[in-house]
Design an enzyme around this catalytic site. Structure first.
Site, PDB file in Angstrom:
ATOM      1  N   ASP A  36       0.870  -1.181   0.000  1.00 56.34           N
ATOM      2  CA  ASP A  36       0.000   0.000   0.000  1.00 56.34           C
ATOM      3  C   ASP A  36       0.912   1.238   0.000  1.00 56.34           C
ATOM      4  O   ASP A  36       1.726   1.403   0.917  1.00 56.34           O
ATOM      5  CB  ASP A  36      -0.875  -0.037   1.266  1.00 56.34           C
ATOM      6  CG  ASP A  36      -1.799   1.173   1.381  1.00 56.34           C
ATOM      7  OD1 ASP A  36      -1.688   2.100   0.549  1.00 56.34           O
ATOM      8  OD2 ASP A  36      -2.610   1.181   2.318  1.00 56.34           O
ATOM      9  N   GLU A  86      29.814   6.911   4.991  1.00 58.35           N
ATOM     10  CA  GLU A  86      29.840   5.510   5.379  1.00 58.35           C
ATOM     11  C   GLU A  86      29.673   4.632   4.143  1.00 58.35           C
ATOM     12  O   GLU A  86      29.528   3.429   4.258  1.00 58.35           O
ATOM     13  CB  GLU A  86      28.766   5.217   6.419  1.00 58.35           C
ATOM     14  CG  GLU A  86      27.347   5.439   5.954  1.00 58.35           C
ATOM     15  CD  GLU A  86      26.352   5.024   7.018  1.00 58.35           C
ATOM     16  OE1 GLU A  86      25.750   5.909   7.613  1.00 58.35           O
ATOM     17  OE2 GLU A  86      26.187   3.819   7.246  1.00 58.35           O
ATOM     18  N   CYS A 118      26.039   7.216  10.244  1.00 58.01           N
ATOM     19  CA  CYS A 118      25.477   8.534   9.903  1.00 58.01           C
ATOM     20  C   CYS A 118      26.002   9.657  10.797  1.00 58.01           C
ATOM     21  O   CYS A 118      25.739  10.833  10.531  1.00 58.01           O
ATOM     22  CB  CYS A 118      23.958   8.507   9.982  1.00 58.01           C
ATOM     23  SG  CYS A 118      23.233   7.267   8.923  1.00 58.01           S
ATOM     24  N   THR A 159      13.801   2.998   2.256  1.00 60.87           N
ATOM     25  CA  THR A 159      14.515   4.051   3.013  1.00 60.87           C
ATOM     26  C   THR A 159      15.910   4.289   2.433  1.00 60.87           C
ATOM     27  O   THR A 159      16.782   4.806   3.120  1.00 60.87           O
ATOM     28  CB  THR A 159      14.616   3.707   4.518  1.00 60.87           C
ATOM     29  OG1 THR A 159      15.487   2.583   4.699  1.00 60.87           O
ATOM     30  CG2 THR A 159      13.262   3.387   5.114  1.00 60.87           C
ATOM     31  N   SER A 208      17.171  -1.026  15.356  1.00 62.94           N
ATOM     32  CA  SER A 208      17.788   0.266  15.011  1.00 62.94           C
ATOM     33  C   SER A 208      16.903   1.431  15.461  1.00 62.94           C
ATOM     34  O   SER A 208      17.404   2.459  15.921  1.00 62.94           O
ATOM     35  CB  SER A 208      18.086   0.355  13.507  1.00 62.94           C
ATOM     36  OG  SER A 208      16.913   0.555  12.742  1.00 62.94           O
ATOM     37  N   HIS A 240      18.394  13.415  12.896  1.00 65.55           N
ATOM     38  CA  HIS A 240      18.818  12.556  11.790  1.00 65.55           C
ATOM     39  C   HIS A 240      17.567  11.869  11.237  1.00 65.55           C
ATOM     40  O   HIS A 240      16.738  11.377  11.991  1.00 65.55           O
ATOM     41  CB  HIS A 240      19.827  11.518  12.298  1.00 65.55           C
ATOM     42  CG  HIS A 240      20.066  10.409  11.314  1.00 65.55           C
ATOM     43  ND1 HIS A 240      20.472  10.653  10.026  1.00 65.55           N
ATOM     44  CD2 HIS A 240      19.910   9.063  11.411  1.00 65.55           C
ATOM     45  CE1 HIS A 240      20.579   9.504   9.383  1.00 65.55           C
ATOM     46  NE2 HIS A 240      20.232   8.524  10.194  1.00 65.55           N
ATOM     47  N   LYS A 249       9.019  10.192  15.497  1.00 66.35           N
ATOM     48  CA  LYS A 249       9.176   9.281  16.639  1.00 66.35           C
ATOM     49  C   LYS A 249      10.143   9.896  17.654  1.00 66.35           C
ATOM     50  O   LYS A 249       9.939   9.819  18.861  1.00 66.35           O
ATOM     51  CB  LYS A 249       9.740   7.933  16.172  1.00 66.35           C
ATOM     52  CG  LYS A 249       8.789   7.049  15.390  1.00 66.35           C
ATOM     53  CD  LYS A 249       9.541   5.771  14.969  1.00 66.35           C
ATOM     54  CE  LYS A 249       8.791   4.952  13.938  1.00 66.35           C
ATOM     55  NZ  LYS A 249       7.653   4.224  14.457  1.00 66.35           N
ATOM     56  N   ASN A 292      17.235   8.564   2.619  1.00 67.18           N
ATOM     57  CA  ASN A 292      18.309   8.626   3.615  1.00 67.18           C
ATOM     58  C   ASN A 292      19.616   8.997   2.919  1.00 67.18           C
ATOM     59  O   ASN A 292      20.027   8.355   1.950  1.00 67.18           O
ATOM     60  CB  ASN A 292      18.457   7.271   4.326  1.00 67.18           C
ATOM     61  CG  ASN A 292      19.290   7.377   5.599  1.00 67.18           C
ATOM     62  OD1 ASN A 292      19.866   8.423   5.876  1.00 67.18           O
ATOM     63  ND2 ASN A 292      19.355   6.301   6.360  1.00 67.18           N
ATOM     64  N   SER A 324      24.377   4.602  13.536  1.00 67.57           N
ATOM     65  CA  SER A 324      24.210   3.238  14.040  1.00 67.57           C
ATOM     66  C   SER A 324      25.531   2.662  14.503  1.00 67.57           C
ATOM     67  O   SER A 324      26.600   3.004  14.019  1.00 67.57           O
ATOM     68  CB  SER A 324      23.636   2.356  12.931  1.00 67.57           C
ATOM     69  OG  SER A 324      22.269   2.596  12.783  1.00 67.57           O
TER      70      SER A 324
HETATM   71  P1  HMG Z   1       8.851  -2.351   8.105  1.00 72.90           P
HETATM   72  O1  HMG Z   1       8.847  -3.622   8.861  1.00 72.90           O
HETATM   73  O2  HMG Z   1       8.740  -2.480   6.659  1.00 72.90           O
HETATM   74  O3  HMG Z   1       7.696  -1.389   8.438  1.00 72.90           O
HETATM   75  O4  HMG Z   1      10.199  -1.598   8.513  1.00 72.90           O
HETATM   76  P2  HMG Z   1       6.568  -1.415   9.591  1.00 72.90           P
HETATM   77  O5  HMG Z   1       5.707  -2.594   9.392  1.00 72.90           O
HETATM   78  O6  HMG Z   1       7.188  -1.179  10.941  1.00 72.90           O
HETATM   79  O7  HMG Z   1       5.775  -0.124   9.109  1.00 72.90           O
HETATM   80  C1  HMG Z   1       6.387   1.113   9.134  1.00 72.90           C
HETATM   81  C2  HMG Z   1       5.324   2.131   9.524  1.00 72.90           C
HETATM   82  O8  HMG Z   1       4.332   2.182   8.488  1.00 72.90           O
HETATM   83  C3  HMG Z   1       4.561   1.766  10.804  1.00 72.90           C
HETATM   84  O9  HMG Z   1       4.308   2.976  11.491  1.00 72.90           O
HETATM   85  C4  HMG Z   1       3.261   1.183  10.286  1.00 72.90           C
HETATM   86  O10 HMG Z   1       2.179   1.290  11.196  1.00 72.90           O
HETATM   87  C5  HMG Z   1       3.033   2.053   9.062  1.00 72.90           C
HETATM   88  P3  HMG Z   1       4.864   3.192  12.991  1.00 72.90           P
HETATM   89  O11 HMG Z   1       4.273   2.144  13.826  1.00 72.90           O
HETATM   90  O12 HMG Z   1       6.369   3.040  12.869  1.00 72.90           O
HETATM   91  O13 HMG Z   1       4.474   4.575  13.303  1.00 72.90           O
HETATM   92  N1  HMG Z   1       2.150   1.441   8.066  1.00 72.90           N
HETATM   93  C6  HMG Z   1       1.213   2.133   7.385  1.00 72.90           C
HETATM   94  N2  HMG Z   1       0.861   3.418   7.436  1.00 72.90           N
HETATM   95  C7  HMG Z   1      -0.147   3.847   6.585  1.00 72.90           C
HETATM   96  N3  HMG Z   1      -0.777   2.985   5.738  1.00 72.90           N
HETATM   97  C8  HMG Z   1      -0.431   1.691   5.657  1.00 72.90           C
HETATM   98  C9  HMG Z   1       0.608   1.206   6.507  1.00 72.90           C
HETATM   99  N4  HMG Z   1       1.198   0.017   6.684  1.00 72.90           N
HETATM  100  C10 HMG Z   1       2.138   0.164   7.630  1.00 72.90           C
HETATM  101  N5  HMG Z   1      -1.061   0.877   4.809  1.00 72.90           N
HETATM  102  C11 HMG Z   1      11.885  -0.054   9.058  1.00 72.90           C
HETATM  103  C12 HMG Z   1      10.389  -0.261   8.825  1.00 72.90           C
HETATM  104  C13 HMG Z   1      12.153   1.397   9.377  1.00 72.90           C
HETATM  105  C14 HMG Z   1      12.342  -0.932  10.235  1.00 72.90           C
HETATM  106  C15 HMG Z   1      12.627  -0.471   7.762  1.00 72.90           C
HETATM  107  O14 HMG Z   1      12.299   0.392   6.720  1.00 72.90           O
HETATM  108  C16 HMG Z   1      14.136  -0.494   7.902  1.00 72.90           C
HETATM  109  O15 HMG Z   1      14.725  -1.477   8.341  1.00 72.90           O
HETATM  110  N6  HMG Z   1      14.843   0.648   7.521  1.00 72.90           N
HETATM  111  C17 HMG Z   1      16.282   0.764   7.618  1.00 72.90           C
HETATM  112  C18 HMG Z   1      16.752   1.004   9.031  1.00 72.90           C
HETATM  113  C19 HMG Z   1      16.391   2.389   9.543  1.00 72.90           C
HETATM  114  O16 HMG Z   1      16.138   3.295   8.801  1.00 72.90           O
HETATM  115  N7  HMG Z   1      16.430   2.534  10.886  1.00 72.90           N
HETATM  116  C20 HMG Z   1      16.142   3.813  11.511  1.00 72.90           C
HETATM  117  C21 HMG Z   1      16.884   4.030  12.810  1.00 72.90           C
HETATM  118  S1  HMG Z   1      18.636   3.691  12.664  1.00 72.90           S
HETATM  119  C22 HMG Z   1      19.312   5.060  11.858  1.00 72.90           C
HETATM  120  O17 HMG Z   1      18.673   6.072  11.737  1.00 72.90           O
HETATM  121  C23 HMG Z   1      20.686   4.925  11.311  1.00 72.90           C
HETATM  122  C24 HMG Z   1      20.779   4.741   9.809  1.00 72.90           C
HETATM  123  O18 HMG Z   1      20.520   5.962   9.155  1.00 72.90           O
HETATM  124  C25 HMG Z   1      22.155   4.202   9.410  1.00 72.90           C
HETATM  125  C26 HMG Z   1      23.392   4.830  10.002  1.00 72.90           C
HETATM  126  O19 HMG Z   1      23.456   5.439  11.049  1.00 72.90           O
HETATM  127  O20 HMG Z   1      24.410   4.599   9.379  1.00 72.90           O
HETATM  128  C27 HMG Z   1      19.774   3.734   9.271  1.00 72.90           C
END
Ligand code: HMG
Length: 404
Positions: A36, A86, A118, A159, A208, A240, A249, A292, A324
């Site tokens: 979706d 990175e 990051c 992302t 994460s 970030h 969040k 990102n 991270s």
């Molecule tokens: P996921 O499992 O695909 O998603 O992973 P989800 O099921 O948790 O859904 C995401 C959100 O969409 C949720 O909202 C759902 O409710 C919503 P939340 O509960 O979070 O508020 N949702 C919907 N909303 C509207 N309509 C719908 C619908 N369906 C679901 N139909 C995850 C999400 C971020 C984990 C994944 O994308 C991921 O692994 N991303 C990469 C890691 C990342 O970005 N981590 C962030 C923190 S770490 C960081 O910032 C460091 C980084 O930049 C790297 C570095 O430092 O080098 C990553």
């Protein structure tokens, strides 16, 4: 240290953003994989992500971001170039060395690469502030540039992104003075990393997100312990942004930790007038479309805020930087009088709009094309940017300027 040196404000004198040639629309990605689109647009807060052409990488984007800064200020006083990334393209040579040549910087500069996920760009910024504190006549060019890549069909895929922010750090800065107190937090956690033999990051997404929020609380508490400003003394707060919903969040977590009624509205959300607007929505305007950009992400947020909010002179901004692994920092800065450039946002939107849309099939093909560094090859001419990655010759990466 003399009293006058101690009092000299040091910080961000100029700042520019650059991105890649292509963009992938998250509506298209959702359509192709049966998701979706609202999950990406509302759930993650992302509309598109930038994706590099075969003749682009962190070096071409980083040099492109720095070029307008050099055109405006010249090389005067620049004796250091710090390049944070990175998604480095070599294990030994700093990416900034190629940028030194592409920009035509004098040979009398020190160039080094910073890495800690990051967070690296913030580390480079603080190192630059330290260098200018020691030698106020010097200026430091700080470049944060990254290509965020996850496995195809993984939760991290929507992302991804690509972008670079260049900053000139100087005494008596025109944009933002960086304040001395900073909150720090390091915690050895396996939430996200990229092994040497992998072109994509390994990530435990849920971990994460919680590690990021723990680090925010840890850095905030340390900022308070260091005598930094309280929540009511900070006018705007940037985070970030691996995806812009993460900033929401984070803001919710900081509101809970401090008890302050901070607005949680992202663009398009209903606004609660009883909550304080700290620029959360404004700070996400570019990142929604960039995706990102790892080390550049929090500074792309800063660019968006400085370009859209004309009422910031004398106000204090808080910046939360998370890398991270993990290392994080909550720092603050004071926006300087005369910082606002009414044309800056137009320039960024023009660059975002100019990206060539990439159909999902073509994007997947480009994503999978990982050419070995052991063979010579020439890249196709695709980028419209001022610099290009021309290919590999004798196992060395070749870069060229595309126009004068
Ligand atoms: P996921 O499992 O695909 O998603 O992973 P989800 O099921 O948790 O859904 C995401 C959100 O969409 C949720 O909202 C759902 O409710 C919503 P939340 O509960 O979070 O508020 N949702 C919907 N909303 C509207 N309509 C719908 C619908 N369906 C679901 N139909 C995850 C999400 C971020 C984990 C994944 O994308 C991921 O692994 N991303 C990469 C890691 C990342 O970005 N981590 C962030 C923190 S770490 C960081 O910032 C460091 C980084 O930049 C790297 C570095 O430092 O080098 C990553």
């Amino acid at each position: 240290m003399s009293a006058s040196t101690a009092a000299t404000p040091i910080g961000i004198h100029d700042l520019e953003l650059a991105t890649s040639h292509h963009a992938v629309d998250l509506g298209d990605l959702a359509h192709s994989n049966g998701t979706d689109p609202a999950k990406y647009r509302q759930g993650l807060g992302q509309d598109e992500f930038s994706f590099p052409a075969p003749d682009e990488d962190i070096i071409t984007m980083g040099a492109a971001a720095a070029l307008p800064i050099i055109e405006r200020h010249g090389f005067d006083g620049i004796r250091t170039l710090l390049f944070a990334t990175e998604s480095g393209v070599d294990q030994s040579k700093a990416a900034g060395v190629s940028v030194q040549r592409l920009l035509g910087l004098p040979n009398h500069v020190r160039v080094v690469e910073f890495k800690q996920a990051c967070y690296g760009g913030t580390a480079a910024l603080q190192a630059a502030v330290g260098i200018v504190s020691r030698s106020p006549g010097e200026r430091v060019l700080v470049i944060s540039s990254d290509v965020a890549r996850y496995l195809l069909d993984s939760p991290g895929e929507p992302t991804q992104g690509a972008g670079a922010v260049a900053m000139l750090i100087a005494a008596n800065p025109a944009l933002v003075e960086i304040e001395a107190a900073a909150g720090l937090f390091t915690d050895d956690v396996d939430d996200f990393w990229r092994p040497n033999d992998s072109t994509t990051a390994v990530v435990d997404g849920k971990l994460s997100v919680s590690a990021y929020l723990d680090a925010l609380e840890g850095s905030w508490n340390d900022l308070q312990a260091q005598g930094g400003p309280g929540i009511d003394e900070i006018d705007r707060i940037l985070y970030h942004q691996p995806f812009t919903k993460m900033a929401k969040k984070a803001q919710g977590h900081l509101a809970a930790v401090t008890g302050a009624p901070l607005s949680l509205a992202l663009p398009g959300d209903a606004v609660d007038e009883t909550q304080r607007d700290t620029g959360l929505a404004t700070g996400t305007l570019y990142n929604r479309r960039l995706g990102n950009s790892y080390t550049a992400s929090v500074f792309a947020g800063l660019a968006a805020l400085l370009h859209h909010d004309a009422d910031l002179a004398g106000r204090r901004i808080g910046l939360f930087s998370y890398g991270s692994g993990s290392v994080s920092e909550f720092l603050t800065g004071i926006v300087q009088a005369g910082y606002f450039d009414a044309t800056a946002a137009e320039r960024v939107y023009a660059a975002l709009d100019a990206r060539a849309p990439l159909a999902v099939e073509a994007y997947r093909e480009l994503h999978s094309a990982n050419l070995p560094s052991s063979e010579d090859y020439e890249t196709p001419r695709v980028t419209a940017g001022p610099f290009r990655f021309a290919g590999v010759k004798g196992q060395a990466r070749q870069y060229e300027r595309t126009r004068d």
